[in-house]
Write a protein that holds these residues in place. Structure first.
Motif, mmCIF file in Angstrom:
data_model
loop_
_atom_site.group_PDB
_atom_site.id
_atom_site.type_symbol
_atom_site.label_atom_id
_atom_site.label_comp_id
_atom_site.label_asym_id
_atom_site.label_seq_id
_atom_site.Cartn_x
_atom_site.Cartn_y
_atom_site.Cartn_z
ATOM 1 N N ILE A 25 86.629 53.029 18.195
ATOM 2 C CA ILE A 25 87.814 52.930 19.034
ATOM 3 C C ILE A 25 88.791 51.871 18.528
ATOM 4 C CG2 ILE A 25 86.581 53.765 21.062
ATOM 5 C CD1 ILE A 25 86.538 50.922 22.133
ATOM 6 N N SER A 26 88.354 50.984 17.633
ATOM 7 C CA SER A 26 89.258 49.953 17.132
ATOM 8 C C SER A 26 90.205 50.494 16.070
ATOM 9 C CB SER A 26 88.476 48.752 16.587
ATOM 10 O OG SER A 26 87.667 49.141 15.501
ATOM 11 N N ASN A 27 89.688 51.294 15.133
ATOM 12 C CA ASN A 27 90.561 51.851 14.096
ATOM 13 C C ASN A 27 90.738 53.364 14.219
ATOM 14 O OD1 ASN A 27 88.152 52.928 13.139
ATOM 15 N ND2 ASN A 27 87.941 51.470 11.462
ATOM 16 N N GLN A 28 90.144 53.954 15.262
ATOM 17 C CA GLN A 28 90.254 55.379 15.566
ATOM 18 C C GLN A 28 89.807 56.250 14.392
ATOM 19 O OE1 GLN A 28 93.986 56.464 17.394
ATOM 20 N NE2 GLN A 28 94.125 54.537 18.502
ATOM 21 N N ALA A 29 88.847 55.748 13.638
ATOM 22 C CA ALA A 29 88.310 56.494 12.498
ATOM 23 C C ALA A 29 87.140 57.358 12.945
ATOM 24 C CB ALA A 29 87.871 55.533 11.403
ATOM 25 N N VAL A 30 87.086 58.587 12.442
ATOM 26 C CA VAL A 30 85.995 59.514 12.723
ATOM 27 C C VAL A 30 85.183 59.699 11.447
ATOM 28 C CG1 VAL A 30 85.378 61.854 13.437
ATOM 29 C CG2 VAL A 30 87.334 60.704 14.493
ATOM 30 N N SER A 31 83.876 59.587 11.566
ATOM 31 C CA SER A 31 82.992 59.795 10.418
ATOM 32 C C SER A 31 81.761 60.559 10.867
ATOM 33 C CB SER A 31 82.590 58.457 9.788
ATOM 34 O OG SER A 31 81.882 57.656 10.725
ATOM 35 N N THR A 32 81.097 61.179 9.911
ATOM 36 C CA THR A 32 79.891 61.959 10.202
ATOM 37 C C THR A 32 78.772 61.497 9.284
ATOM 38 O OG1 THR A 32 81.199 63.875 10.857
ATOM 39 C CG2 THR A 32 78.892 64.273 10.338
ATOM 40 N N ALA A 33 77.627 61.185 9.869
ATOM 41 C CA ALA A 33 76.468 60.734 9.096
ATOM 42 C C ALA A 33 75.224 60.900 9.943
ATOM 43 C CB ALA A 33 76.627 59.284 8.653
ATOM 44 N N ALA A 34 74.093 60.983 9.258
ATOM 45 C CA ALA A 34 72.814 61.049 9.961
ATOM 46 C C ALA A 34 72.382 59.633 10.338
ATOM 47 C CB ALA A 34 71.754 61.712 9.085
ATOM 48 N N ILE A 35 72.171 59.392 11.604
ATOM 49 C CA ILE A 35 71.689 58.099 12.087
ATOM 50 C C ILE A 35 70.196 58.244 12.339
ATOM 51 C CG2 ILE A 35 71.926 56.330 13.855
ATOM 52 C CD1 ILE A 35 74.768 57.380 14.350
ATOM 53 N N HIS A 36 69.418 57.559 11.536
ATOM 54 C CA HIS A 36 67.964 57.747 11.527
ATOM 55 C C HIS A 36 67.364 57.629 12.923
ATOM 56 C CE1 HIS A 36 63.730 57.272 10.582
ATOM 57 N NE2 HIS A 36 63.749 56.058 11.092
ATOM 58 N N GLU A 37 67.696 56.568 13.615
ATOM 59 C CA GLU A 37 67.079 56.343 14.924
ATOM 60 C C GLU A 37 67.441 57.445 15.910
ATOM 61 O OE1 GLU A 37 66.953 52.505 12.819
ATOM 62 O OE2 GLU A 37 68.480 54.064 13.101
ATOM 63 N N LEU A 38 68.696 57.886 15.898
ATOM 64 C CA LEU A 38 69.108 58.929 16.836
ATOM 65 C C LEU A 38 68.519 60.281 16.468
ATOM 66 C CD1 LEU A 38 72.877 58.035 17.433
ATOM 67 C CD2 LEU A 38 70.856 57.279 18.685
ATOM 68 N N LYS A 39 68.177 60.471 15.214
ATOM 69 C CA LYS A 39 67.618 61.739 14.765
ATOM 70 C C LYS A 39 66.121 61.849 15.033
ATOM 71 C CE LYS A 39 67.394 62.386 10.304
ATOM 72 N NZ LYS A 39 65.971 62.667 9.947
ATOM 73 N N ASP A 40 65.411 60.729 14.878
ATOM 74 C CA ASP A 40 63.949 60.769 14.926
ATOM 75 C C ASP A 40 63.341 60.272 16.234
ATOM 76 O OD1 ASP A 40 64.018 61.723 12.349
ATOM 77 O OD2 ASP A 40 63.710 59.765 11.422
ATOM 78 N N TYR A 41 64.152 59.659 17.106
ATOM 79 C CA TYR A 41 63.620 59.084 18.335
ATOM 80 C C TYR A 41 64.451 59.556 19.525
ATOM 81 C CZ TYR A 41 61.447 55.795 15.045
ATOM 82 O OH TYR A 41 60.746 55.232 14.014
ATOM 83 N N ARG A 42 63.847 59.503 20.697
ATOM 84 C CA ARG A 42 64.630 59.625 21.923
ATOM 85 C C ARG A 42 65.291 58.271 22.164
ATOM 86 N NH1 ARG A 42 61.763 61.676 27.175
ATOM 87 N NH2 ARG A 42 63.964 61.711 27.822
ATOM 88 N N CYS A 43 66.605 58.257 22.288
ATOM 89 C CA CYS A 43 67.329 57.000 22.379
ATOM 90 C C CYS A 43 68.161 56.944 23.658
ATOM 91 C CB CYS A 43 68.246 56.823 21.167
ATOM 92 S SG CYS A 43 67.345 56.478 19.631
#
Length: 323
Positions: A25-43
């Motif tokens: 929200i600071s620079n309004q940049a959008v990016s796409t990447a695999a976030i290990h913790e969000l992919k492998d765990y319930r967060c």
């Protein structure tokens, strides 16, 4: 994790790459990447910036700080967390605080509680009863109410229209409530959604007022600060060098409110960022500048590949921790 915080992170439902879309929200940049913790765990995000993670197979749990990857190990629960739940910390984890991690079941009146440094998760069932105008009792749910926030090691939640509930942890877990001179919302009031927010040790309530019953249009946002000495909600038009970050589960099943420094993270002060969790499928971000009285609407997320199905879950806030 890369990217200036705070971040909105969204799983748009593309299961071919296991990636999440991030919006700063600071620079309004959008990016796409695999976030290990969000992919492998319930967060489960928390207003304090730490994320509770659970590995479903082993039931291993830990707190994760997305800013630098730091982890705080927690004991394994006896069984999987509820299907729908949210996380809250009673305080900021530190060597001097007695921080307790709460998991609130969104379907049943149940709490899972674990003290950092403790050896187990404890389960508590609770009963909360309010009385309607005709004196008929009505069972209510702590996590599905209008707001919940931790201040000074205690957890506060909206109990009734004229009372706040309190969860305390010392010497043992207890539930109490106290009467409050609440904000008067007349019967003719349009549809509203309310959020409790802790900021610099104070408790705030944010009332989002929609335009009539149209949950896609917002008429105004009102902010109140709790005066515990009276106690009552006092309306304010400034929140200082802070921003409030609001969101939650779809259709307002459970509201989320947090705060962070504005200047330290390249943001304009006195602003409220409201991810419209009431009109869940649109995921619009409304930015209200309290000082200027302006509103800006952004749409950082769109369905991928022309998919018309709603995403599997609403965006989540990943926040800086105020150490």
């Amino acid at each position: 994790m890369e990217g200036p915080f705070p971040l909105l992170v969204h799983d748009l439902g593309n299961r071919t790459d296991d990636c999440q879309t991030r919006f700063s929200i600071s620079n309004q940049a959008v990016s796409t990447a695999a976030i290990h913790e969000l992919k492998d765990y319930r967060c489960f995000e928390s207003p304090q910036g730490w994320v509770l993670a659970l590995e479903p197979a082993s039931l291993h749990t830990f707190l994760w700080r997305p800013q630098d990857g730091q982890r705080i190990s927690l004991p394994s629960p006896k069984q999987e967390f509820p299907r729908r739940c949210k996380c809250l910390l009673s305080d900021k984890p530190s060597s001097t605080s007695s921080c307790t991690v709460l998991v609130l079941d969104l379907d049943q009146p149940n709490l899972l509680v674990c003290r950092i440094g403790g050896s187990q998760w404890d389960s508590y069932n609770y009963e909360l009863t309010m009385f309607l105008a005709d004196d008929k009792p009505r069972e209510i749910h702590m996590a599905k109410l209008k707001g919940i926030a931790a201040v000074g090691g205690k957890v506060y939640y909206t109990f009734t229209g004229h009372a706040l509930g309190v969860v305390e942890f010392s010497p043992e877990l207890s539930l109490t409530e106290f009467e409050v001179d609440m904000v008067e919302l007349p019967d003719t009031m349009p549809f509203t959604s309310t959020y409790l927010v802790e900021s610099c040790g104070d408790l705030f309530m944010v009332v989002v007022v929609f335009l009539g019953h149209n949950v896609h249009k917002i008429d105004k946002v009102d902010v109140y600060k709790m005066d515990f000495s009276r106690p009552e909600w006092c309306k304010v038009d400034r929140i200082g060098d802070r921003v409030f970050l609001l969101g939650g589960d779809s259709i307002g099943a459970s509201n989320f409110g947090a705060s962070c420094s504005a200047s330290e993270h390249g943001l304009s002060s006195n602003c409220i960022y409201f991810l419209n969790n009431i009109a869940a499928e649109e995921n619009y971000l409304h930015i209200f500048n309290l000082e200027k009285g302006t509103e800006e609407v952004q749409r950082p997320f769109r369905h991928k590949n022309g998919c018309l199905l709603p995403p599997p879950c609403p965006p989540m806030w990943l926040l800086p921790t105020d150490d």
